[in-house]
Enzyme design. Structure first.
Site, PDB file in Angstrom:
ATOM      1  CD  GLU A 160      -2.957   1.070   0.105  1.00  0.00           C
ATOM      2  OE1 GLU A 160      -3.305   2.946   0.040  1.00  0.00           O
ATOM      3  OE2 GLU A 160      -2.805   0.595  -0.136  1.00  0.00           O
ATOM      4  CD  GLU A 161       0.051   3.474   2.650  1.00  0.00           C
ATOM      5  OE1 GLU A 161       1.136   4.775   1.859  1.00  0.00           O
ATOM      6  OE2 GLU A 161      -0.807   3.762   2.931  1.00  0.00           O
TER       7      GLU A 161
ATOM      8  CB  SER B 147      -8.170   9.029  -0.206  1.00  0.00           C
ATOM      9  OG  SER B 147      -7.850   8.277   1.002  1.00  0.00           O
TER      10      SER B 147
ATOM     11  CG  ASP C 139     -12.077   2.877   2.537  1.00  0.00           C
ATOM     12  OD1 ASP C 139     -11.188   2.025   2.905  1.00  0.00           O
ATOM     13  OD2 ASP C 139     -12.588   4.174   2.606  1.00  0.00           O
TER      14      ASP C 139
ATOM     15  CG  HIS D 160     -10.086   3.956   0.313  1.00  0.00           C
ATOM     16  ND1 HIS D 160     -10.492   4.779   0.836  1.00  0.00           N
ATOM     17  CD2 HIS D 160      -9.165   4.487  -0.363  1.00  0.00           C
ATOM     18  CE1 HIS D 160      -9.453   5.930   0.760  1.00  0.00           C
ATOM     19  NE2 HIS D 160      -8.333   5.641  -0.158  1.00  0.00           N
TER      20      HIS D 160
END
Length: 619
Positions: free
Chosen positions: A88-89, A489, A564, A596
């Protein structure tokens, strides 16, 4: 060899053995094969099934299970898959990487058992509950280690961190794995959990011994570096931000010594696109011609870092997304500009070899889409900010405005590239001015511009969005009393913050899936920019939207999907409770079965319509 993942199974078109390229099934299992990848020789394909790493022989279809579950291990440990934070990051979707000779793989073992479980509950006709291992800021991360498995013996050699690097027990993120051409060395990057130190590491595959070659630190944060291991020499390409901008370096594979710097200046190298070692040239994407554009450039491998050594290889203004072949002599260039739809051309030896047809879409043409205007706005401290503006087709006095906001650190939304912006176009056709601004903290402007927001998310971003609204108020066709704001977001965080603490400048706002408390968001993203709740308690308190609920002015609509998995519904639930406690009126749109990113076509049509109607009613 063409590998075709389909419906959880693996198929191939094996042109070496079957000249006509007949599609052949390799697996047929109840459990899906995840992330199938061929090795360079095409002999084998590796994949993950039921959390374990497998190899399959392409010619015979014989499978070899390369890893096994730990003895007595309950569910929560996988081999060959990257963890949530990495995917994800940190830009690491894969959890294994083949050696050049197809004889070994380096893979990740991820133990998620220490990570807190978060209930994600929704309704899709019936209740749907997912217990998600999700590491919130300041809490425990998964335990991740890397090992090198020999395909023939199935023996794993684990990377050894005892000699330095913070020790074996230190928390670290692993990424950007790359093998040397002869397979005798493995290179990767490690980053401390606080993301203030990144190191280039060489690994001896036979022993797992690790050696640090280069280190970069920052009091704010660092990032994994674009990297390319050279094949013809004992050098590699790396990048550094020590000058405030990311630039290319050549370093020794043996000891990491800096051999020479290839680029310099007040602009950034964003990625290494390819290397032509025979011709001695590196191709890269960067911002040398301005932060709104992206171009492909070339620089000699033997360069001296001078500006004149860099050659621009893409001619048309705008944004170029380029994929380069292994020889770096041929590439596919998909490019566009704000006023020019995308084109796709193949370039070979510096000349256009052909253009891939992009047929006109009559549905798009019928909409009469209009390009945005690029504008510049001064922040309150005098910094220049880039924005995009779309006016109504016909100006009839003073019009309301909808500000489209994202604003997250290192993100950039204002480019000189084509985009349909259908919600923008719809709002403009209904008489709205639509505006977007890349505030301080955004990407494409260098390290200092991005790291301004360190430990205080929301502060400078909101100040710049207010400066943008004040600039809009000075336009002769804008009604300053009717300015709205919408974001999703991080943009939802910004839109809600603007309604709660925006000095009454914003009359209406829609916050989609907003982060309302950074203590509830994941470690990889939040700790990079905010440190932890334990080390930066004041920063977390200052950005807690529930504490600001009493300050709501104007009309606010919250939208959030209950399922989400990224920004959990708990964020909106906290803000809802605080608004009720403060006796503040607001609208709430809940999507019980969505994630999400909205997936159902009906929801993807319904939500923008509701947003447009909300602004029409309240502005």
């Amino acid at each position: 060899l063409l590998v075709i993942p389909h419906s959880g199974d693996v198929f191939v078109r094996d042109f070496a053995r079957e000249p006509n390229g007949t599609v052949r099934r390799l697996t047929k299992t109840a459990e899906p094969e995840i992330d199938p990848k061929p090795c360079d020789t095409g002999e084998r394909i590796a994949f993950v099934r039921k959390g374990e790493l497998f190899s399959i022989d392409v010619a015979t279809g014989k499978e070899t299970q390369l890893t096994t579950p730990l003895p007595g291990t309950p569910e929560g440990v996988t081999h060959g898959l990257s963890d949530f934070v990495a995917q994800e990051e940190l830009g690491e979707p894969s959890g294994f990487f083949w050696s050049p000779k197809c004889d070994r793989l380096v893979y990740l073992e991820v133990d998620e058992r220490p990570v807190d479980e978060i209930p994600v509950l929704g309704w899709r006709g019936e209740p749907d509950l997912m217990m998600q291992r999700y590491p919130r800021a300041g809490t425990k991360n998964p335990i991740v280690r890397a090992g090198i498995v020999d395909v023939a013996t199935r023996k794993t050699t684990w990377l050894d961190w005892r000699a330095g690097h913070g020790g074996a027990a230190a928390e670290r993120y692993l990424g950007r794995f790359a093998w040397s051409e002869d397979g005798k060395a493995l290179f990767l990057q490690t980053m401390t959990r606080d993301q203030k130190r990144v190191a280039l590491v060489r690994v001896d595959p036979s022993t797992g011994t690790t050696t640090e070659l280069a280190v970069e630190t920052s009091p704010a944060w660092v990032s994994f570096s674009p990297m390319r291991v050279l094949k013809r020499t004992s050098e590699l390409l790396f990048t550094s931000t020590k000058t405030g901008h990311r630039h290319l370096e050549v370093r020794s594979q043996k000891d990491g010594a800096l051999v020479r710097t290839l680029t310099s200046g007040d602009w950034d190298v964003e990625s290494i696109a390819g290397v032509d070692e025979q011709a001695g040239r590196v191709l890269f994407s960067g911002t040398k011609d301005g932060p709104l554009e992206r171009h492909l450039y070339g620089v000699p491998l033997a360069g001296d870092g001078s500006q004149g050594a860099v050659t621009r290889l893409t001619s048309e203004p705008g944004v170029h997304s380029v994929r380069v072949d292994e020889t770096a002599s041929t590439w596919l260039d998909v490019h566009s500009a704000t006023s020019r739809p995308p084109k796709a051309v193949v370039v070979r030896e510096g000349k256009v070899a052909g253009e891939l047809p992009v047929p006109a879409d009559p549905d798009i043409e019928a909409l009469g889409l209009r390009p945005v205007e690029h504008v510049k706005v001064k922040a309150h401290d005098g910094e220049t900010l880039h924005g995009a503006l779309l006016r109504p087709r016909t100006i009839t006095g003073r019009h309301p405005v909808v500000v489209m906001v994202y604003g997250g650190p290192e993100a950039q939304l204002v480019y000189d590239s084509w985009a349909p912006r259908l919600l923008w176009q719809h709002l403009a056709d209904r008489g709205f001015v639509v505006f977007q601004l890349d505030n301080r903290g955004s990407g494409g402007r260098g390290r200092a511009f991005a790291q301004k927001v360190h430990k205080q998310l929301g502060r400078f971003e909101l100040d710049d969005q207010i400066a943008g609204a004040e600039w809009l108020a000075g336009l002769p066709f804008v009604d300053a009393s009717r300015i709205g704001i919408y974001g999703h977001s991080y943009g939802g965080f910004m839109a809600a913050l603007a309604m709660l603490e925006g000095k009454g400048i914003f009359r209406a706002g829609v916050a989609g899936s907003p982060v309302t408390d950074w203590r509830l968001y994941d470690t990889g993203y939040t700790e990079r920019y905010m440190e932890t709740p334990q080390t930066n308690a004041a920063g977390y308190e200052a950005s807690d939207l529930a504490k600001k609920a009493v300050g709501l002015t104007g009309k606010l609509m919250l939208t959030h999907a209950m399922m989400d998995e990224n920004v959990h519904y708990a964020h909106t639930a906290r803000l809802v409770d605080a608004l009720i406690a403060a006796n503040k009126k607001f609208d709430l749109l809940v999507l019980p079965g969505e994630r999400h990113g909205l997936r159902a076509p009906a929801a993807r049509a319904y939500v923008p319509e509701r947003i447009a109607d909300f602004f029409a009613q309240n502005l």
